[in-house]
Design an enzyme around this catalytic site. Structure first.
Site, PDB file in Angstrom:
ATOM      1  CE  LYS A  40     -24.878 -17.177  -6.385  1.00  0.00           C
ATOM      2  NZ  LYS A  40     -25.806 -16.073  -6.154  1.00  0.00           N
ATOM      3  NE  ARG A 137     -25.811  -8.482  -6.294  1.00  0.00           N
ATOM      4  CZ  ARG A 137     -25.896  -9.741  -5.867  1.00  0.00           C
ATOM      5  NH1 ARG A 137     -24.948 -10.246  -5.096  1.00  0.00           N
ATOM      6  NH2 ARG A 137     -26.924 -10.496  -6.174  1.00  0.00           N
ATOM      7  CG  HIS A 166     -30.729 -10.517  -4.827  1.00  0.00           C
ATOM      8  ND1 HIS A 166     -31.125 -11.830  -4.696  1.00  0.00           N
ATOM      9  CD2 HIS A 166     -29.515 -10.445  -4.228  1.00  0.00           C
ATOM     10  CE1 HIS A 166     -30.193 -12.520  -4.039  1.00  0.00           C
ATOM     11  NE2 HIS A 166     -29.210 -11.694  -3.752  1.00  0.00           N
ATOM     12  NE  ARG A 222     -33.162 -14.675  -7.860  1.00  0.00           N
ATOM     13  CZ  ARG A 222     -33.800 -13.571  -7.485  1.00  0.00           C
ATOM     14  NH1 ARG A 222     -34.938 -13.250  -8.028  1.00  0.00           N
ATOM     15  NH2 ARG A 222     -33.273 -12.774  -6.569  1.00  0.00           N
ATOM     16  CE1 TYR A 267       5.871 -23.689   8.660  1.00  0.00           C
ATOM     17  CE2 TYR A 267       3.611 -24.188   8.037  1.00  0.00           C
ATOM     18  CZ  TYR A 267       4.972 -24.230   7.767  1.00  0.00           C
ATOM     19  OH  TYR A 267       5.414 -24.811   6.619  1.00  0.00           O
ATOM     20  CB  CYS A 315       0.155 -26.552   7.311  1.00  0.00           C
ATOM     21  SG  CYS A 315       0.846 -26.651   8.979  1.00  0.00           S
ATOM     22  CG  MET A 316      -0.737 -24.973   0.930  1.00  0.00           C
ATOM     23  SD  MET A 316       0.518 -24.619  -0.309  1.00  0.00           S
ATOM     24  CE  MET A 316       1.111 -23.026   0.198  1.00  0.00           C
ATOM     25  CG  ASP A 317       0.207 -29.103   1.329  1.00  0.00           C
ATOM     26  OD1 ASP A 317      -0.568 -28.726   0.428  1.00  0.00           O
ATOM     27  OD2 ASP A 317       1.397 -28.756   1.401  1.00  0.00           O
TER      28      ASP A 317
HETATM   29  C1  LIG Z   1     -26.864 -16.431  -5.384  1.00  0.00           C
HETATM   30  C2  LIG Z   1     -28.169 -15.826  -5.693  1.00  0.00           C
HETATM   31  C3  LIG Z   1     -29.355 -16.367  -5.179  1.00  0.00           C
HETATM   32  C4  LIG Z   1     -29.372 -17.482  -4.143  1.00  0.00           C
HETATM   33  O1  LIG Z   1     -29.037 -16.930  -2.897  1.00  0.00           O
HETATM   34  P1  LIG Z   1     -29.034 -17.866  -1.577  1.00  0.00           P
HETATM   35  O2  LIG Z   1     -28.788 -16.912  -0.479  1.00  0.00           O
HETATM   36  O3  LIG Z   1     -27.913 -18.837  -1.762  1.00  0.00           O
HETATM   37  O4  LIG Z   1     -30.349 -18.523  -1.521  1.00  0.00           O
HETATM   38  C5  LIG Z   1     -30.538 -15.841  -5.612  1.00  0.00           C
HETATM   39  N1  LIG Z   1     -30.564 -14.789  -6.485  1.00  0.00           N
HETATM   40  C6  LIG Z   1     -29.442 -14.234  -6.970  1.00  0.00           C
HETATM   41  C7  LIG Z   1     -29.528 -13.093  -7.908  1.00  0.00           C
HETATM   42  C8  LIG Z   1     -28.212 -14.714  -6.585  1.00  0.00           C
HETATM   43  O5  LIG Z   1     -27.108 -14.148  -7.062  1.00  0.00           O
END
Ligand SMILES: *Cc1c(COP(=O)(O)O)cnc(C)c1O
Length: 379
Positions: A40, A137, A166, A222, A267, A315-317
């Site tokens: 993601k 969540r 999760h 995951r 700045y 700074c920005m750049d």
């Molecule tokens: C992002 C995510 C992960 C991976 O998490 P990490 O902490 O980067 O290993 C696993 N499961 C779900 C649902 C996530 O959103």
């Protein structure tokens, strides 16, 4: 590695390191556990398609995305691995995902209705029932899981491919929250099994749980951040060595000058030279994703391996560093993080955030350059 001519910051993404990290993480897996890698947010800022391709070639069984666009971009790139959309999907994208064979997350009856409405007659939509065991969540309550799974079984165009949860605190080794969530999840799996429901893919472990809680590996893990080289917990590396950062953020020196004691930089004059020194100006700033919070706090790696401190406000750049007596010239490149520089995790910690945020904030205007040994490209 050929240097680009233009004095611009570059994110160098080492796809070989990515593959090595996959191998290193595999060595930690419980027998038989498959690996879904979270890609993601543009693969945590590393570039969605090149990363996903490399992962699939490295034997990763599945990919995880947050948005429909991410899933569809992977299919458009010809990646036919299993892809799970982590969050609920509504509206027109849903049918596109179903047609593209993307696995969907199921959290309630409404998700199921929508998925069934979008399903084709001949290919059942693959659903992963998400149970909230304490993250707070997304997901159904543990008590609701059996009824939802039964409802899926009644639908000829839907199939329960997986059940998942999760963890909220898997990176806190002193907390027993993960073990509590694991037990809740196991109880749900047992209730499902008592009903004759045995989803093929039970999955729970993020990177931290993969490394620190082997009892959570089940059928699939995951990981995300660990694959990109930043383990969220301390762990004992295997024979193939520690995980290595995949993204090396580099910035060119575009100007240098001597300053005298008392002269101010940037700045707000938030830094004054305590003694005469050399200041180098880097072509990178918060507009490139280098956090302004690192003003007077950041540190970069010089070509000779030494570190130099960020001085004054980012700074920005541009960002200024105090190179002291080091031999630094216009055109040199410094490692902002990765390489000779600090890790993104160490920098993040200085400013109260996490490596994930630094990595995902590398701006689109920063070019990604990919490194993969030619001999491995086909393999
Ligand atoms: C992002 C995510 C992960 C991976 O998490 P990490 O902490 O980067 O290993 C696993 N499961 C779900 C649902 C996530 O959103």
């Amino acid at each position: 590695m050929d240097e680009p001519r233009a004095p611009v910051p570059v994110a160098e993404v080492d796809l070989d390191a990515l593959r090595r990290n996959v191998r290193r993480l595999r060595a930690h897996l419980a027998e038989g556990a498959a690996m879904l890698v979270a890609v993601k947010a543009d693969a945590y800022g590393h570039g969605l398609v090149p990363v996903a391709r490399t992962l699939v070639r490295a034997g990763v069984e599945a990919l995880g995305v947050a948005t429909p666009d991410e899933a569809l971009a992977l299919r458009r790139a010809g990646i036919d691995a299993r892809i799970l959309a982590f969050g609920p999907v509504y509206g027109p994208p849903l049918r596109r995902l179903v047609r593209a064979g993307i696995d969907l997350t199921l959290t309630d009856e409404n998700d199921l209705r929508r998925a069934v409405d979008a399903a084709e007659d001949d290919v059942p939509v693959q659903l992963h029932l998400k149970v909230d065991t304490g993250m707070g969540r997304l997901g159904c309550r543990p008590e609701a899981a059996v009824a939802l799974a039964r409802a899926v079984a009644l639908e000829p165009t839907a199939e329960l491919a997986g059940v998942w949860t999760h963890f909220a605190r898997a990176d806190e080794l002193a907390s027993d929250a993960t073990e509590g969530q694991r037990r809740t999840f196991e109880a749900v799996l047992a209730r499902l099994a008592a009903e004759g429901i045995r989803p093929r893919i039970r999955h729970a472990a993020n990177s931290a749980a993969l490394l620190a809680h082997p009892a959570t590996h089940l059928d699939m893990v995951r990981p995300g951040i660990a694959v990109y080289g930043y383990p969220p917990v301390t762990y004992a590396p295997g024979p193939e060595g520690p995980l290595e950062p995949v993204l090396r953020l580099r910035a060119p020196v575009v100007f240098t000058k001597r300053v005298q004691a008392g002269e101010a930089v940037s700045y707000g004059h938030a830094w004054r030279a305590p003694q005469a020194t050399t200041i180098a100006t880097l072509r990178i700033g918060y507009g490139d994703g280098y956090p302004r919070a690192l003003s007077n706090l950041g540190e970069v790696g010089l070509p000779d391996g030494r570190r130099a401190r960020v001085v004054g406000r980012v700074c920005m750049d541009q960002t200024m560093i105090d190179v002291g007596s080091a031999d630094v010239e216009v055109g040199d490149r410094v490692d902002v993080w990765g390489g000779h520089g600090p890790g993104a995790d160490a920098l993040a910690e200085r400013i109260g955030t996490i490596s994930y945020e630094l990595l995902t904030h590398v701006a689109p205007r920063v070019a990604r350059r990919y490194h993969l040994r030619r001999s491995d490209a086909a393999g």
